[in-house]
Design a protein around this motif. Sequence first.
Motif, mmCIF file in Angstrom:
data_model
loop_
_atom_site.group_PDB
_atom_site.id
_atom_site.type_symbol
_atom_site.label_atom_id
_atom_site.label_comp_id
_atom_site.label_asym_id
_atom_site.label_seq_id
_atom_site.Cartn_x
_atom_site.Cartn_y
_atom_site.Cartn_z
ATOM 1 N N GLY A 143 -7.356 -17.430 -22.012
ATOM 2 C CA GLY A 143 -7.954 -16.011 -21.958
ATOM 3 C C GLY A 143 -8.423 -15.561 -21.175
ATOM 4 O O GLY A 143 -9.179 -16.227 -20.095
ATOM 5 N N PHE A 144 -8.013 -13.857 -20.395
ATOM 6 C CA PHE A 144 -8.109 -13.667 -19.409
ATOM 7 C C PHE A 144 -9.428 -12.631 -20.082
ATOM 8 O O PHE A 144 -8.785 -11.495 -20.490
ATOM 9 C CB PHE A 144 -6.782 -12.808 -18.884
ATOM 10 N N LEU A 145 -10.230 -12.993 -19.240
ATOM 11 C CA LEU A 145 -11.752 -11.812 -19.629
ATOM 12 C C LEU A 145 -12.132 -10.679 -18.400
ATOM 13 O O LEU A 145 -12.292 -11.218 -17.525
ATOM 14 C CB LEU A 145 -13.251 -12.593 -19.639
ATOM 15 N N GLY A 146 -11.298 -9.689 -18.974
ATOM 16 C CA GLY A 146 -11.500 -8.493 -17.671
ATOM 17 C C GLY A 146 -10.456 -8.857 -16.702
ATOM 18 O O GLY A 146 -10.118 -8.658 -15.022
ATOM 19 N N ALA A 147 -9.223 -8.158 -17.206
ATOM 20 C CA ALA A 147 -7.844 -8.777 -16.761
ATOM 21 C C ALA A 147 -7.420 -7.380 -16.018
ATOM 22 O O ALA A 147 -7.026 -6.472 -16.926
ATOM 23 C CB ALA A 147 -6.630 -9.000 -17.889
ATOM 24 N N GLY A 148 -8.679 -7.116 -15.127
ATOM 25 C CA GLY A 148 -8.034 -5.921 -13.947
ATOM 26 C C GLY A 148 -6.196 -6.486 -13.094
ATOM 27 O O GLY A 148 -5.983 -6.981 -13.537
ATOM 28 N N VAL A 179 -5.770 -11.332 -23.324
ATOM 29 C CA VAL A 179 -6.063 -9.892 -22.570
ATOM 30 C C VAL A 179 -7.811 -9.271 -23.074
ATOM 31 O O VAL A 179 -7.275 -8.925 -24.202
ATOM 32 C CB VAL A 179 -5.611 -9.985 -21.450
ATOM 33 N N THR A 180 -7.910 -9.503 -22.128
ATOM 34 C CA THR A 180 -9.944 -8.212 -22.373
ATOM 35 C C THR A 180 -9.655 -6.825 -21.116
ATOM 36 O O THR A 180 -9.729 -7.282 -20.271
ATOM 37 C CB THR A 180 -10.464 -8.388 -23.046
ATOM 38 N N SER A 181 -9.953 -5.764 -21.328
ATOM 39 C CA SER A 181 -10.956 -5.688 -20.622
ATOM 40 C C SER A 181 -11.079 -3.677 -21.239
ATOM 41 O O SER A 181 -11.689 -3.892 -22.515
ATOM 42 C CB SER A 181 -9.173 -4.633 -19.748
ATOM 43 N N ARG A 190 -6.722 1.218 -22.836
ATOM 44 C CA ARG A 190 -5.483 1.294 -22.415
ATOM 45 C C ARG A 190 -4.796 -0.004 -20.851
ATOM 46 O O ARG A 190 -3.625 0.134 -21.020
ATOM 47 C CB ARG A 190 -5.404 2.586 -21.290
ATOM 48 N N THR A 191 -5.327 0.014 -20.384
ATOM 49 C CA THR A 191 -5.431 -1.146 -19.037
ATOM 50 C C THR A 191 -5.436 -2.293 -20.352
ATOM 51 O O THR A 191 -3.601 -3.460 -20.131
ATOM 52 C CB THR A 191 -6.405 -2.069 -18.450
ATOM 53 N N ARG A 192 -5.559 -3.067 -21.567
ATOM 54 C CA ARG A 192 -5.389 -4.105 -21.845
ATOM 55 C C ARG A 192 -3.991 -4.210 -22.789
ATOM 56 O O ARG A 192 -3.222 -4.699 -23.619
ATOM 57 C CB ARG A 192 -6.177 -5.151 -22.929
#
Length: 278
Positions: free
Chosen positions: A18-23, A45-47, A51-53
């Motif tokens: 899990g990518f928390l804050g997938a910048g 992924v979260t963001s 739109r990013t996620r």
Amino acid sequence: MTEAHPARSAPAAGLRLGFLGAGTMGGIIAAGLVAAGHEPGLIGVTSATPRTREELAARLGVRAFDSNAEAAAWADAVVLGVKPHAVAELLEGVREQIGDGTLVISLCAGLSTAALEAHLVPGARVVRVMPNTPSAVGEGMAGISAGAEATGDDLDVAAALMGAVGRAVVIPESQQNALAAISGSGPAWVFHGIESLVEAAVAQGLPRPLATELVVQTVKGSALVLERTGQHPSLAREAVTSPGGTTAAGLRVLDRRAVRAAVADAVDACVRRAGELG
């Protein structure tokens, strides 16, 4: 002594990440993992920006979660990709979901494993990673350090993540700020040097596109010489420097201007600033 890990390997099959804050960096690593063969459905992924996620989910086939808590409850390992100032709030918000069974991998510059562990339940397993921007082209160099409870297997998972986008070395956490100044900020030093050479070439009458091509290929080739031969940089430099020749004349100017000392001072300033941020 550092321990090197091979490039472009994927974590153990079945591991949910899990990518928390997938910048930017989180997205780069997620894309590298998919390219390396990790099942996209096992990457979440979260963001803060929907739109990013959603874009990552559409492009890579990964799962998009609406909240960090939801992603943390689902994942076997979470990757923290938010800015350092936002980490405390994020971890406090997912403290119950992470528990002591979820591996926490931090990409946050300057934050120690102890600082991260303070926001987690006792026994939480934390690994600190310092990546760099060449990861975007599969040529990254990352430093990995274990927290108090992290295991060798945890380090292998973190190394596999970074191996999907370049290379990784395991180092004592006490060396992380120095590594950040070299491989983390190092691309900026290299780009600055390339920019300087290009501008000097243009000043000598070369067209900018040609000057850029000449410099970029020269830097790339020079790095490959050192990588493939294992030659010490001093010996490689001497091989280019004929007594009384043009290269020697240029090197005398660099020595008079104390370029070597300026680089050392820049790295020292970077290390000090990393310590302040931590």
